[in-house]
Design a protein around this motif. Structure first.
Motif, mmCIF file in Angstrom:
data_model
loop_
_atom_site.group_PDB
_atom_site.id
_atom_site.type_symbol
_atom_site.label_atom_id
_atom_site.label_comp_id
_atom_site.label_asym_id
_atom_site.label_seq_id
_atom_site.Cartn_x
_atom_site.Cartn_y
_atom_site.Cartn_z
ATOM 1 N N VAL A 104 0.746 -1.182 0.231
ATOM 2 C CA VAL A 104 -0.228 -0.151 0.172
ATOM 3 C C VAL A 104 0.790 1.225 0.137
ATOM 4 C CG1 VAL A 104 -1.493 1.461 1.367
ATOM 5 C CG2 VAL A 104 -2.115 -1.237 0.959
ATOM 6 N N ASN A 105 1.917 1.286 0.997
ATOM 7 C CA ASN A 105 2.816 2.450 0.810
ATOM 8 C C ASN A 105 3.565 2.726 -0.187
ATOM 9 O OD1 ASN A 105 2.031 2.675 3.553
ATOM 10 N ND2 ASN A 105 3.894 1.474 4.474
ATOM 11 N N THR A 106 3.888 1.828 -0.988
ATOM 12 C CA THR A 106 4.919 2.199 -2.004
ATOM 13 C C THR A 106 4.427 1.753 -3.564
ATOM 14 O OG1 THR A 106 5.556 -0.279 -2.140
ATOM 15 C CG2 THR A 106 6.810 1.115 -0.564
ATOM 16 N N GLY A 107 3.408 0.798 -3.907
ATOM 17 C CA GLY A 107 2.784 0.738 -5.218
ATOM 18 C C GLY A 107 3.498 -0.834 -5.551
ATOM 19 N N TYR A 108 4.578 -1.023 -5.047
ATOM 20 C CA TYR A 108 5.369 -2.225 -5.418
ATOM 21 C C TYR A 108 4.360 -3.490 -5.134
ATOM 22 C CZ TYR A 108 9.869 -0.270 -5.870
ATOM 23 O OH TYR A 108 11.029 0.508 -6.267
ATOM 24 N N ARG A 109 4.291 -4.549 -5.902
ATOM 25 C CA ARG A 109 3.658 -5.842 -5.599
ATOM 26 C C ARG A 109 4.481 -6.669 -5.011
ATOM 27 N NH1 ARG A 109 3.544 -9.159 -9.856
ATOM 28 N NH2 ARG A 109 3.044 -7.679 -11.186
ATOM 29 N N VAL A 110 4.308 -6.650 -3.611
ATOM 30 C CA VAL A 110 5.284 -7.196 -2.773
ATOM 31 C C VAL A 110 5.134 -8.737 -2.908
ATOM 32 C CG1 VAL A 110 6.306 -7.562 -0.592
ATOM 33 C CG2 VAL A 110 5.606 -5.073 -1.479
ATOM 34 N N THR A 111 6.194 -9.543 -2.889
ATOM 35 C CA THR A 111 6.250 -10.923 -2.799
ATOM 36 C C THR A 111 6.649 -11.579 -1.695
ATOM 37 O OG1 THR A 111 8.298 -10.904 -4.269
ATOM 38 C CG2 THR A 111 6.189 -11.111 -5.473
ATOM 39 N N GLY A 112 7.244 -10.813 -0.945
ATOM 40 C CA GLY A 112 7.895 -11.337 0.230
ATOM 41 C C GLY A 112 9.218 -10.519 0.915
ATOM 42 N N HIS A 113 9.724 -10.885 1.890
ATOM 43 C CA HIS A 113 10.698 -9.973 2.355
ATOM 44 C C HIS A 113 11.779 -11.000 3.200
ATOM 45 C CE1 HIS A 113 8.047 -10.263 5.948
ATOM 46 N NE2 HIS A 113 9.099 -10.338 6.768
ATOM 47 N N PHE A 114 12.949 -10.609 3.701
ATOM 48 C CA PHE A 114 13.729 -11.195 4.338
ATOM 49 C C PHE A 114 14.479 -10.308 5.351
ATOM 50 C CE2 PHE A 114 15.729 -10.368 0.249
ATOM 51 C CZ PHE A 114 16.915 -9.722 0.627
ATOM 52 N N THR A 115 14.725 -10.673 6.469
ATOM 53 C CA THR A 115 15.368 -9.984 7.488
ATOM 54 C C THR A 115 16.864 -10.794 7.760
ATOM 55 O OG1 THR A 115 13.440 -9.191 8.347
ATOM 56 C CG2 THR A 115 15.466 -9.223 9.832
ATOM 57 N N VAL A 116 17.678 -10.178 7.849
ATOM 58 C CA VAL A 116 19.113 -10.706 8.052
ATOM 59 C C VAL A 116 19.597 -9.975 9.076
ATOM 60 C CG1 VAL A 116 21.434 -10.867 7.229
ATOM 61 C CG2 VAL A 116 19.646 -11.372 5.734
ATOM 62 N N PHE A 117 20.268 -10.469 10.393
ATOM 63 C CA PHE A 117 20.986 -9.940 11.389
ATOM 64 C C PHE A 117 22.458 -9.976 11.029
ATOM 65 C CE2 PHE A 117 16.666 -11.141 12.816
ATOM 66 C CZ PHE A 117 16.366 -10.081 13.685
ATOM 67 N N GLU A 118 22.871 -9.014 11.588
ATOM 68 C CA GLU A 118 24.516 -9.024 11.367
ATOM 69 C C GLU A 118 25.263 -8.926 12.984
ATOM 70 O OE1 GLU A 118 25.495 -6.773 7.494
ATOM 71 O OE2 GLU A 118 24.865 -5.391 8.940
ATOM 72 N N GLY A 119 26.235 -9.734 12.944
ATOM 73 C CA GLY A 119 26.732 -9.951 14.256
ATOM 74 C C GLY A 119 28.064 -10.427 14.055
ATOM 75 N N VAL A 120 28.743 -11.132 15.131
ATOM 76 C CA VAL A 120 29.689 -11.800 15.276
ATOM 77 C C VAL A 120 29.536 -13.228 16.276
ATOM 78 C CG1 VAL A 120 32.139 -11.775 16.108
ATOM 79 C CG2 VAL A 120 31.044 -9.679 15.409
ATOM 80 N N CYS A 121 29.932 -14.051 15.248
ATOM 81 C CA CYS A 121 29.710 -15.543 15.737
ATOM 82 C C CYS A 121 30.618 -15.872 17.114
ATOM 83 C CB CYS A 121 29.558 -16.551 14.603
ATOM 84 S SG CYS A 121 31.463 -16.830 14.132
ATOM 85 N N PRO A 122 30.345 -16.889 17.688
ATOM 86 C CA PRO A 122 30.975 -17.292 18.948
ATOM 87 C C PRO A 122 32.528 -17.481 18.462
ATOM 88 C CG PRO A 122 28.784 -18.268 19.059
ATOM 89 C CD PRO A 122 28.864 -17.750 17.693
ATOM 90 N N ALA A 123 32.749 -18.308 17.432
ATOM 91 C CA ALA A 123 33.990 -18.681 17.061
ATOM 92 C C ALA A 123 34.861 -17.474 16.948
ATOM 93 C CB ALA A 123 34.106 -19.338 16.163
ATOM 94 N N CYS A 124 34.404 -16.275 16.308
ATOM 95 C CA CYS A 124 35.189 -15.291 15.867
ATOM 96 C C CYS A 124 35.339 -14.255 17.181
ATOM 97 C CB CYS A 124 34.548 -14.317 14.884
ATOM 98 S SG CYS A 124 34.590 -15.067 13.139
#
Lengths: 133, 133
Positions: A104-124
């Motif tokens: 509704v906000n953008t006029g794009y026909r939205v097919t999905g979304h993905f969320t990616v968290f960024e961080g540092v893994c235990p090993a690193c």
DNA sequence: ATACCTGCAAACTATTTGCACTTGA
DNA sequence: TCAAGTGCAAATAGTTTGCAGGTAT
């Protein structure tokens, strides 16, 4: 509808993603496949990963630095390590889909979304702690 | 703390991102900059985009197909067109940060997250409708 | 003066593709 | 049979980097 064939290569690629529960990259899948059939080419691995993702049989996870593949095909989010690129399931339950709001906000026909968290893994984290001595 | 200089090139890159409210790619920024100073190289544009993003003066938006840059530096999400790659603000308010939950679940030290919606932009929808005649 | 910065070109990573040959249905 | 699929190598896209010279402070 396109006619799809069951080739040895396609089966191997699907098997690799099923077997590797580590969110493998295309290269990781290639390594697995290549071990069992040294003739399979990287191009074929990419072609089959794309096909399987398109069919919804595997999930493609976009991260900065390249795609990873997941045998879990239900919608769920991921964390990626900014140091080594490792990927893990975020383990948070998804909030209600807001795809419609965005549509509704953008006029794009939205097919999905993905969320990616960024961080540092235990090993690193351990590696960093060791360095900071 | 690293000492940063105010070079003509860096100013131009920052100006480009401020002026272009279209979520430009590195190439778009390069085009803008190159128009005003043909000597500036693409490498320099990338170096400065990375620096400015690191300093928090601009926002880097990861999308499949390449990064885009945003003069808005507050946390907000984006939609990307799967056909032409155009990017727009999603226009949805962000739910409470669940970074801490992910940190507990995964052991990653989480520094942030980004959500990208995928869809088809109005222009590409029109193009599709025209083809489907 | 001197670190930081730049231009240029080469290198690199991830991914796709053209083409001639193979193979599943 | 014959279109879908494959191997291989070359091509592409996006981005980074080494180096020699330039410049802000």
């Amino acid at each position: 509808m396109v006619q799809r064939r069951n080739t040895r290569q396609r089966t191997l690629v699907a098997e690799a993603v099923s077997a590797l529960h580590t969110h493998p990259s295309a290269n990781d899948v290639y390594a697995y496949v290549h071990e069992r059939d040294p003739h399979v080419s990287l191009g074929t691995v990419y072609r089959n990963l794309n096909l399987l993702a398109e069919e919804g049989k595997i999930l493609e996870v976009h991260t900065p630095g390249g795609s990873h593949y997941d045998f879990r095909t239900d919608d769920h989010d991921h964390v990626v390590c900014t140091h080594c690129g490792s990927v893990a399931d975020a383990g948070v339950s998804r909030h209600r889909s807001i795809d419609d709001d965005v549509e509704v906000n953008t006029g794009y026909r939205v097919t999905g979304h993905f969320t990616v968290f960024e961080g540092v893994c235990p090993a690193c984290q351990a590696k960093q702690a060791a360095q900071a001595s």
